[in-house]
Write a protein that holds these residues in place. Structure first.
Motif, PDB file in Angstrom:
ATOM      1  N   GLU A  22       0.832  -1.212   0.000  1.00  0.00           N
ATOM      2  CA  GLU A  22       0.000   0.000   0.000  1.00  0.00           C
ATOM      3  C   GLU A  22       0.861   1.255   0.000  1.00  0.00           C
ATOM      4  O   GLU A  22       0.548   2.234  -0.672  1.00  0.00           O
ATOM      5  CB  GLU A  22      -0.914   0.012   1.230  1.00  0.00           C
ATOM      6  N   ALA A  23       1.955   1.214   0.746  1.00  0.00           N
ATOM      7  CA  ALA A  23       2.853   2.371   0.813  1.00  0.00           C
ATOM      8  C   ALA A  23       3.426   2.662  -0.570  1.00  0.00           C
ATOM      9  O   ALA A  23       3.440   3.808  -1.026  1.00  0.00           O
ATOM     10  CB  ALA A  23       3.967   2.118   1.824  1.00  0.00           C
ATOM     11  N   LEU A  24       3.872   1.629  -1.245  1.00  0.00           N
ATOM     12  CA  LEU A  24       4.458   1.822  -2.572  1.00  0.00           C
ATOM     13  C   LEU A  24       3.411   2.367  -3.547  1.00  0.00           C
ATOM     14  O   LEU A  24       3.693   3.247  -4.354  1.00  0.00           O
ATOM     15  CB  LEU A  24       5.035   0.501  -3.094  1.00  0.00           C
ATOM     16  N   GLU A  25       2.181   1.856  -3.441  1.00  0.00           N
ATOM     17  CA  GLU A  25       1.121   2.354  -4.320  1.00  0.00           C
ATOM     18  C   GLU A  25       0.864   3.830  -4.092  1.00  0.00           C
ATOM     19  O   GLU A  25       0.673   4.596  -5.030  1.00  0.00           O
ATOM     20  CB  GLU A  25      -0.171   1.554  -4.084  1.00  0.00           C
ATOM     21  N   LYS A  26       0.864   4.219  -2.832  1.00  0.00           N
ATOM     22  CA  LYS A  26       0.613   5.627  -2.529  1.00  0.00           C
ATOM     23  C   LYS A  26       1.768   6.510  -3.004  1.00  0.00           C
ATOM     24  O   LYS A  26       1.547   7.620  -3.478  1.00  0.00           O
ATOM     25  CB  LYS A  26       0.387   5.821  -1.024  1.00  0.00           C
ATOM     26  N   LEU A  27       2.980   6.011  -2.865  1.00  0.00           N
ATOM     27  CA  LEU A  27       4.126   6.798  -3.308  1.00  0.00           C
ATOM     28  C   LEU A  27       4.132   6.923  -4.832  1.00  0.00           C
ATOM     29  O   LEU A  27       4.474   7.959  -5.385  1.00  0.00           O
ATOM     30  CB  LEU A  27       5.429   6.157  -2.826  1.00  0.00           C
ATOM     31  N   LYS A  28       3.698   5.870  -5.472  1.00  0.00           N
ATOM     32  CA  LYS A  28       3.696   5.878  -6.939  1.00  0.00           C
ATOM     33  C   LYS A  28       2.694   6.891  -7.493  1.00  0.00           C
ATOM     34  O   LYS A  28       2.851   7.402  -8.598  1.00  0.00           O
ATOM     35  CB  LYS A  28       3.365   4.476  -7.468  1.00  0.00           C
ATOM     36  N   SER A  44       7.592   7.489 -11.785  1.00  0.00           N
ATOM     37  CA  SER A  44       8.868   6.863 -12.149  1.00  0.00           C
ATOM     38  C   SER A  44       9.197   5.678 -11.238  1.00  0.00           C
ATOM     39  O   SER A  44      10.062   4.873 -11.548  1.00  0.00           O
ATOM     40  CB  SER A  44       9.982   7.893 -12.059  1.00  0.00           C
ATOM     41  N   LEU A  45       8.495   5.593 -10.122  1.00  0.00           N
ATOM     42  CA  LEU A  45       8.725   4.460  -9.218  1.00  0.00           C
ATOM     43  C   LEU A  45       8.002   3.242  -9.769  1.00  0.00           C
ATOM     44  O   LEU A  45       6.804   3.287 -10.004  1.00  0.00           O
ATOM     45  CB  LEU A  45       8.190   4.800  -7.819  1.00  0.00           C
ATOM     46  N   VAL A  46       8.739   2.181 -10.012  1.00  0.00           N
ATOM     47  CA  VAL A  46       8.076   0.952 -10.451  1.00  0.00           C
ATOM     48  C   VAL A  46       8.381  -0.154  -9.455  1.00  0.00           C
ATOM     49  O   VAL A  46       9.415  -0.122  -8.783  1.00  0.00           O
ATOM     50  CB  VAL A  46       8.531   0.519 -11.869  1.00  0.00           C
ATOM     51  N   PHE A  47       7.458  -1.092  -9.347  1.00  0.00           N
ATOM     52  CA  PHE A  47       7.713  -2.205  -8.435  1.00  0.00           C
ATOM     53  C   PHE A  47       6.899  -3.420  -8.834  1.00  0.00           C
ATOM     54  O   PHE A  47       5.828  -3.300  -9.414  1.00  0.00           O
ATOM     55  CB  PHE A  47       7.408  -1.816  -6.986  1.00  0.00           C
ATOM     56  N   CYS A  78      12.063  -3.010  -6.804  1.00  0.00           N
ATOM     57  CA  CYS A  78      11.659  -1.646  -7.121  1.00  0.00           C
ATOM     58  C   CYS A  78      12.669  -0.991  -8.039  1.00  0.00           C
ATOM     59  O   CYS A  78      13.874  -1.182  -7.880  1.00  0.00           O
ATOM     60  CB  CYS A  78      11.539  -0.807  -5.853  1.00  0.00           C
ATOM     61  N   GLY A  79      12.165  -0.211  -8.986  1.00  0.00           N
ATOM     62  CA  GLY A  79      13.041   0.527  -9.883  1.00  0.00           C
ATOM     63  C   GLY A  79      13.022   2.004  -9.536  1.00  0.00           C
ATOM     64  O   GLY A  79      11.964   2.568  -9.265  1.00  0.00           O
ATOM     65  N   PHE A  80      14.211   2.608  -9.529  1.00  0.00           N
ATOM     66  CA  PHE A  80      14.335   4.021  -9.180  1.00  0.00           C
ATOM     67  C   PHE A  80      15.082   4.768 -10.283  1.00  0.00           C
ATOM     68  O   PHE A  80      15.835   4.168 -11.045  1.00  0.00           O
ATOM     69  CB  PHE A  80      15.104   4.179  -7.874  1.00  0.00           C
TER      70      PHE A  80
END
Lengths: 598, 360
Positions: free
Chosen positions: A313-319, A324-327, A341-343
């Motif tokens: 959920e955190a990654l989804e919210k950050l995205k 540019s954030l992929v995971f 994760c890709g940065f």
């Protein structure tokens, strides 16, 4: 408000050249913020931004300014200064007609100034060169002017001198924004088209989209449509930031503002998408952006296995506001379930990791970063590999290619030797040295990106006493003699520790890593060998002696409760350990691959 | 209920490593303290038959004759079995005919002496004194009075200590012919002088070598290694301490003393004024069944012979293997299951916490 009286601009600058302070002064001078409401660096919203003194997420504010007795609306769209975020920069620049290029009066132009300037030029923006911090005792205005004229090609009469600290020259700058930057172009359509250039999640209101209206208008209560997803919503409220939240009845062509349509599903609002209205629907969306491709990959795993869902959920919210954030989910034998994760770069990676820990309260283990490799297989197929664990069997590989970058390293001339030594160590290919003046140079090397990922910044900083500024640009892939190195703990390969190295550097790296691991992994009940191997060949080895003592030396009647607590505490400490076979490994060990200092 | 611990918190001198509740001997307090102690005992003691009494400290031998006589009179209340083990902690410096008169009259039949080391460097770090000749003479006096059950304490892993130093200490200790030796590596406890002075532990490897040296030397001289840190000549194991390791119940009386009765573990206040004001108890915790079993393991596995599995079943109504994952540890040879006993592999007794952590 007519189009002719709108100006959209952003500010581009190297870190520390005073962008945020100057922006504060502009806010003050345009009456957007009372002097007593001023807190330093108002545009930097996130705690992390203020602490690090950098801007990560762009921000857009609407300002009013009177020039020649006419009122103008200025939209200041902030941009991040670091190269990792050039994607963010391009997003904000797409919503602008002009940019202010800030150069520090004492430091002169730097690596990132160049990168951002080129981005602005590519976007056909009008650029206002500004020398900031002219109040500094060590300001060297003639020298910096020279750099702007000779290296970047500005005209002397266009350069504005100012000080964000004292406010000197800020009025000249505002006037120049009105006179030099063109108003938004008149659109050739009346269809409603609004570009989403940012969005964020508000836990009460849902997704808030930051938009620039390119044509038509959007009203409160109107039904809108996301053109990429076809999702329809009703606008609950809309408005601008001044920088306080101000609600309006409508946003019109040329305006920059925000829209709240009570959107709860994060993935329906895509940055770069076009919003249109149902009533005045557009046929074609705006060009949008090419999201930048992630360059650095790392595995993120929750320390506690039950935090997988919260991490997702955190990654989804950050995205949501960081396309540019992929995971994607990744499973590691050692670390369990997590995400690959890709940065955009290392700073981007660090910031995402820190935000996960800080804003979402999830402890994570990050595996050592890897670049993305192009692998040519013996059967002629070409695949991309973003993780050493995904590297195919050696027998199937015809060639491994890795991404190369070219550098701009701005540094006082006395450090040329140190930089050259560092770049040679990093498999660099010398290109050229440009003299900016007799004391400063811009050094160009071609370097494998993977070498930047691994301790380049630290070494650059220490070998130049912090005087170097560094920026890079991707130039493509080159075939190299690369091999996959595995790390074995107690005879078992630890997938999360594998890495790709150049054959010539393998021995040295392997030795360092096993020695780091020896220091990090605590003693176990048995002897634990730690090996680095290429294929089946062991190239470095250390061993951790068995634990010799862990006992409550004495335990009599009065000690029982206290000793129990001591054991409980030890047990608590064990919980954070990851089991690799029967070896307890602390989370820090998974970054041992990166550590160079002992 | 069979065991009683009595704490006498007074000392003539404070050692650098000591974290027991203690105060320098001040006459006015001692009398009040003993009166409070008497009150605590009268309130709590239910009259059971007592098979062991242990008077520790502090330094019980620092009491004056008058105080000593008062103490023994108070302790008369306990209904001692004829073979009751009755231990008194003594500083060698305090041994004289008068002291011997009183302890023999009081019924004491076992003495524990904290020698710790004979090495001048060690002693200076510990801030203690020990003179071999003097102690030798004092032990003779004890034996002449019929007190032949004597424990000597030995401390090791003292900063800067060498294996050769330890070997000398062991030889001297053996020469004194004790029936029991308690030994432990220095623990730098919070709030001790050592901790405040930021004293550092000796390396894990040397510590272990010292421990192995002690086990080897003492066993070769006829001592049975029966608990992590305790050694005894046949027939002289400490009944009092074995009760702790058997997770048996016991009374604890006095400042900072801890007791275990009717599934409650309690601890007394460590504040002398509170104690004298008869505010004895600091905490009282009812142990769950699981807590009791956990303690049984933590304590029982300290004994080299380990836990009697049949007794465990009788005591808790559950098989030990149904409560704890011992099977895997037996396979790994961390634990040994033999003759109805479950015990730690003797080679691993010095890392037994690691094994306990997998069980608890």
């Amino acid at each position: 408000m007519d189009r002719e009286h709108i100006r959209n601009f952003s500010i581009i600058a190297h870190i520390d050249h005073g962008k945020s302070t100057l922006a504060d002064r502009i806010l003050e001078l345009t009456g957007a913020v009372d002097k007593h409401d001023m807190k330093d660096q108002l545009l930097d919203n996130m705690d992390l931004e203020r602490e690090r003194g950098i801007t990560i997420k762009l921000n857009a504010v609407e300002l009013k300014y009177r020039y020649n007795n006419e009122e103008y609306i200025l939209h200041l769209i902030d941009t991040p200064g670091h190269v990792d975020f050039s994607y963010e920069v391009s997003r904000s620049l797409a919503a602008c007609e002009g940019a202010i290029l800030i150069v520090d009066a004492a430091q002169g132009i730097e690596a990132q100034t160049l990168a951002n300037l080129y981005l602005a030029l590519n976007n056909d923006l009008i650029i206002i060169p500004v020398i900031n911090k002219i109040d500094l005792p060590n300001a060297d205005i003639p020298k910096v002017k020279n750099e702007l004229i000779n290296i970047l090609g500005f005209r002397e009469e266009d350069i504005i001198l100012c000080s964000g600290k004292t406010g000197e020259g800020v009025k000249d700058l505002l006037d120049a924004i009105i006179t030099r930057i063109t108003p938004p172009k008149k659109s050739d359509t009346t269809e409603t088209k609004a570009l989403i250039f940012d969005s964020y999640f508000d836990s009460y209101r849902g997704v808030i989209a930051s938009v620039r209206i390119f044509s038509g208008e959007i009203r409160k209560g109107e039904r809108i449509k996301m053109m990429a997803t076809n999702a329809e919503y009703e606008v609950v409220e809309l408005g601008v930031l001044t920088p306080k939240v101000k609600t309006l009845d409508r946003l019109v062509e040329g305006q920059v503002g925000w829209i709240n349509a009570s959107i709860k599903t994060i993935d329906t609002v895509k940055v770069g998408d076009t919003i249109t209205t149902v009533k005045n629907a557009a046929k074609e969306p705006l060009p949008g952006y090419q999201p930048m491709k992630p360059m650095v990959y790392s595995g993120l795993f929750p320390v506690e296995p039950n935090k997988f869902e919260p991490l997702k959920e955190a990654l989804e919210k950050l995205k949501l506001n960081d396309a540019s954030l992929v995971f994607e989910p990744e499973t590691s034998e050692a670390l369990g379930f997590g995400f690959r994760c890709g940065f955009l770069g290392l700073l981007h990676m660090e910031i995402i990791e820190e935000r996960i820990t800080r804003e979402f309260g999830i402890d994570i283990i990050a595996t050592s970063p890897s670049v993305i490799y192009e692998v040519l297989l013996t059967n002629g197929d070409q695949i991309y590999v973003d993780s050493p664990t995904k590297m195919p069997d050696r027998a199937k590989i015809a060639e491994i290619r890795e991404p190369f970058i070219t550098t701009n390293i701005f540094v006082p001339a006395e450090y040329i030797g140190a930089i050259m030594e560092l770049c040679q160590d990093k498999r660099g290919i010398y290109k050229s040295i440009d003299y900016i003046d007799e004391n400063r140079v811009n050094i160009h090397y071609d370097l494998p990106l993977s070498e930047i990922v691994y301790d380049f910044f630290d070494r650059l900083k220490s070998s130049t006493k912090g005087y170097a500024s560094f920026d890079y640009e991707l130039i493509g892939y080159k075939a190299q003699d690369l091999v996959k190195m595995d790390i074995l703990i107690n005879g078992e390969t630890v997938d999360a520790l594998s890495l790709i190295v150049h054959r010539d550097f393998a021995y040295q790296r392997g030795k360092k890593i096993v020695s780091n691991l020896k220091d990090i992994i605590p003693r176990q009940l048995f002897l634990v060998p730690i090996q680095a191997s290429i294929g089946s060949k062991v190239i470095a080895r250390e061993s951790i002696s068995p634990m010799r003592k862990n006992v409550l030396a004495k335990c009599y009647g009065g000690d029982v409760s206290r000793k129990r607590k001591l054991l409980e505490k030890q047990k608590e400490g064990k919980k954070r350990m990851k089991m690799v076979g029967s070896v307890e490994v602390p989370p820090e060990a998974f970054l041992a691959v990166l550590k160079t200092e002992k | 209920m069979e065991a009683v611990y009595i704490h006498i918190p007074f000392c003539n001198k404070i050692c650098s490593y000591c974290d027991f509740p203690k105060v320098l001997h001040i006459d006015s307090f001692v009398d009040e303290y003993l009166s409070a102690l008497q009150r605590e005992i009268e309130w709590c003691y239910d009259g059971e038959r007592i098979t062991s009494i242990y008077v520790g400290g502090g330094s019980p031998s620092s009491l004056t004759k008058k105080e000593r006589i008062k103490l023994f009179r108070i302790l008369e209340i306990f209904n001692r079995t004829p073979d009751c083990e009755y231990t008194f902690e003594i500083n060698p410096q305090d041994i004289d005919e008068s002291l011997l008169d009183d302890i023999v009259a009081g019924g004491v039949n076992r003495v524990s002496i904290g020698i710790e080391s004979f090495d001048p460097d060690n002693l200076s770090i510990l801030e203690r004194e020990a003179d071999f000749k003097d102690i030798e003479a004092k032990l003779k006096l004890l034996r002449n009075r019929g007190i032949i059950n004597i424990n000597l304490d030995l401390m090791y892993a003292i900063p800067g200590e060498k294996i050769s130093t330890l070997k000398k200490d062991i030889s001297k200790l053996l020469k004194l012919e004790p029936t029991h030796i308690s030994t432990y590596s220095l623990i730098i406890e919070d709030h001790t002088k050592l901790k405040i002075n930021d004293t550092q532990y000796i390396s894990e490897d040397i510590d272990r070598r010292m421990y192995d040296t002690i086990c080897d030397k003492l066993e070769r001289n006829g001592f049975e290694h029966y608990e992590v840190s305790n050694f005894a000549k046949p027939g002289y194991r400490s009944r009092h301490n074995l009760n702790y390791w058997n997770n048996g119940e016991y009374y604890g009386f006095g400042l900072g003393a801890a007791g275990y009765k009717d599934a409650f573990r309690y601890e007394n206040t460590k504040n002398l004024h509170e104690y004298i004001a008869h505010n004895f108890r600091l905490t009282e915790n009812l142990l769950t069944y699981k807590d009791q079993m956990d303690n049984e393991l933590m304590l029982g596995l300290r004994k080299l012979e380990g836990i009697d599995v049949k007794e465990f079943l009788i005591k808790y109504g559950q098989k030990i293997e149904d409560v704890y994952p011992i099977k895997e540890l037996i396979e790994k040879k961390d634990l040994i299951y033999k003759d109805n006993h479950l015990y730690i592999n003797p080679n691993k007794i010095y890392v037994m916490n690691e094994i306990l952590l997998k069980l608890l």
